[in-house]
Design an enzyme around this catalytic site. Structure first.
Site, PDB file in Angstrom:
ATOM      1  N   LYS A 107       0.809  -1.228   0.000  1.00 25.46           N
ATOM      2  CA  LYS A 107       0.000   0.000   0.000  1.00 25.46           C
ATOM      3  C   LYS A 107       0.839   1.274   0.000  1.00 25.46           C
ATOM      4  O   LYS A 107       0.403   2.309  -0.482  1.00 25.46           O
ATOM      5  CB  LYS A 107      -0.959  -0.013   1.186  1.00 25.46           C
ATOM      6  N   GLU A 129      -9.563   7.420   3.388  1.00 27.09           N
ATOM      7  CA  GLU A 129     -10.434   6.519   4.125  1.00 27.09           C
ATOM      8  C   GLU A 129      -9.606   5.286   4.466  1.00 27.09           C
ATOM      9  O   GLU A 129      -8.600   5.008   3.824  1.00 27.09           O
ATOM     10  CB  GLU A 129     -11.616   6.096   3.256  1.00 27.09           C
ATOM     11  N   SER A 395       1.927  -9.890  -0.687  1.00 26.76           N
ATOM     12  CA  SER A 395       1.502  -8.480  -0.590  1.00 26.76           C
ATOM     13  C   SER A 395       1.777  -7.822   0.754  1.00 26.76           C
ATOM     14  O   SER A 395       1.926  -6.606   0.827  1.00 26.76           O
ATOM     15  CB  SER A 395       0.017  -8.354  -0.931  1.00 26.76           C
TER      16      SER A 395
HETATM   17  C1  LIG Z   1      -5.088  -4.036   1.704  1.00 25.06           C
HETATM   18  C2  LIG Z   1      -4.366  -5.294   1.452  1.00 25.06           C
HETATM   19  C3  LIG Z   1      -4.753  -6.163   0.410  1.00 25.06           C
HETATM   20  C4  LIG Z   1      -5.990  -5.953  -0.431  1.00 25.06           C
HETATM   21  O1  LIG Z   1      -5.989  -4.796  -1.200  1.00 25.06           O
HETATM   22  P1  LIG Z   1      -5.751  -4.827  -2.775  1.00 25.06           P
HETATM   23  O2  LIG Z   1      -6.115  -3.460  -3.207  1.00 25.06           O
HETATM   24  O3  LIG Z   1      -6.624  -5.884  -3.360  1.00 25.06           O
HETATM   25  O4  LIG Z   1      -4.317  -5.132  -2.995  1.00 25.06           O
HETATM   26  C5  LIG Z   1      -3.990  -7.288   0.166  1.00 25.06           C
HETATM   27  N1  LIG Z   1      -2.902  -7.585   0.920  1.00 25.06           N
HETATM   28  C6  LIG Z   1      -2.515  -6.783   1.936  1.00 25.06           C
HETATM   29  C7  LIG Z   1      -1.308  -7.167   2.724  1.00 25.06           C
HETATM   30  C8  LIG Z   1      -3.220  -5.617   2.241  1.00 25.06           C
HETATM   31  O5  LIG Z   1      -2.820  -4.848   3.249  1.00 25.06           O
END
Ligand SMILES: *Cc1c(COP(=O)(O)O)cnc(C)c1O
Length: 414
Positions: A107, A129, A395
């Site tokens: 993010k 948000e 992610s």
């Molecule tokens: C917020 C988040 C997501 C989901 O958001 P996307 O916009 O689909 O990427 C996925 N993995 C992590 C670690 C997150 O913090």
């Protein structure tokens, strides 16, 4: 509607996507996307669109962004060979380590990019948000770094559920406003942030957290997150000597997945799989598998796939991972599904928890619960595609999920 579409029609859509025709002049990805907003919001979106066109490819802006990514975010993030998972799954598994980026997830790529853009556009303050608080923390950190005051709207229920992230945002100098109206969660928080922005769209910049919302946000966030796939593709070629057979990413709003997939779309031999949250089951309200189980409609300014009932009422969603718990998804994913270029599947809460436990034990990496869905999908793929080379977008890291993990996995393993 996906299966009903003729093969030639699908091929034409994919051709247009590959030619870079989306979003088109109306902010559309085929039938999806666009701007479904009150008239009062249109001038602010027009100004943002002009700013995106002016700055996103500007060499000085790109250099400034690259410097922040390299010296503050920690990019490029590594590509890790997962030797133990490879042995267990009978595959060749590589991980793109967004969990090692500053603040613990992808993010931050979007937050720092948009905060820099806001400065170029002359904004004096940022509003955002947040649902689970991860995007709020990334914004708070980016704004502190760039000296921009930041206000984050967060549903009152979420403030309670995610108290540690409220504390992190406050320490980073951000004002957190609990939203007591509406559903008191993410959807209400987005409405409040939008209201704040529209009240003063020149001095205020709205920093949206995923590839959702009205045009140009899905495009802007995709461009900022595509650094994930660009790096990973180059790392696969340089470190491994070739492209993967399949790439996996979890899909909430869809930003880490589109960022990972986009640079691979033209590689026809590379399968792309987005893994949604299957939650507790297939019934409406028990999951967040928007593309797998939803239908088209309008939510928060964009026409895309949604989880809604027969009357078009948006449904409450469920996932063990707060970051996937959203009834909508980015419009470009809806297009990629229709064009047949990305396959969307889902993993249940239990499958994600099992994948998280396995990766922690085998690789010494505690995944975010969102991320664990991508691993569950990859594991399933490996079971029927022995020996294939897989790339997974890792992610985020799982420290934030300890309260949930204590109630689930650790209760079973004292
Ligand atoms: C917020 C988040 C997501 C989901 O958001 P996307 O916009 O689909 O990427 C996925 N993995 C992590 C670690 C997150 O913090």
């Amino acid at each position: 509607m996906t299966t009903a579409m003729a093969v030639t029609e699908r091929a034409a859509l994919l051709g247009r996507e590959l030619a870079g025709e989306f979003p088109d002049a109306r902010g559309r990805y085929g039938a999806f996307g666009g701007r479904y907003v009150p008239e009062t919001v249109v001038p602010a979106l027009d100004r943002l669109e002009a700013g995106v066109k002016r700055w996103l490819r500007d060499p000085a802006f790109v250099a400034e962004l690259d410097d922040q990514l390299g010296t503050w975010v920690g990019r490029p993030t590594p590509l890790t060979y997962a030797a133990a998972l490879s042995r267990r799954w009978g595959a060749e598994v590589y991980l793109k380590r967004e969990d090692l980026a500053h603040t613990g997830a992808h993010k931050i790529n979007n937050a720092i990019g948009q905060a820099l853009l806001a400065k170029r556009l002359g904004a004096k303050r940022i509003v955002a948000e947040t649902g689970a608080g991860q995007h709020g923390v990334a914004c708070a950190a980016a704004c502190a770094r760039l000296g921009l005051p930041c206000t984050v709207y967060m549903g009152a229920i979420d403030c309670e559920r995610q108290a540690p992230n409220v504390g992190r945002m406050k320490l980073l100098g951000t004002t957190v406003v609990p939203v007591t109206g509406g559903d008191q969660t993410l959807r209400a928080a987005i409405d409040e942030a939008m209201r704040d922005w529209v009240a003063d769209p020149t001095d205020t910049y709205y920093l949206l957290g995923s590839v959702v919302g009205p045009h140009p946000y899905p495009y802007l966030v995709r461009e900022l997150q595509s650094v994930i796939g660009r790096e990973a593709r180059a790392q696969m070629i340089r470190q491994v000597g070739g492209l993967p057979a399949a790439v996996f990413a979890c899909v909430g709003g869809g930003s880490n997945s589109i960022g990972m997939f986009h640079p691979f779309i033209a590689d026809a031999g590379v399968k792309l799989l987005g893994i949604e949250a299957g939650g507790r089951g297939l019934a409406l309200g028990e999951n967040s598998a928007t593309l797998s189980l939803g239908s088209p409609g309008v939510l928060q300014g964009s026409y895309s796939m949604l989880l809604q009932d027969a009357d078009g009422q948006i449904q409450e969603t469920h996932s063990v991972s707060a970051g996937l718990d959203y009834p909508g998804v980015g419009p470009e994913h809806a297009l990629l599904q229709q064009a047949g270029r990305v396959a969307y599947e889902y993993a249940t809460d239990d499958e994600a928890l099992a994948a998280l436990a396995e990766c922690a034990e085998a690789e010494g990496i505690l995944l975010a619960l969102e991320t664990a869905h991508a691993f569950a999908g990859a594991r399933r793929f490996a079971a029927s595609n022995a020996g294939s080379r897989l790339l997974i977008c890792s992610s985020g890291r799982g420290d934030k999920d300890m309260p949930t993990l204590q109630k689930t996995l650790l209760r079973e393993k004292p």
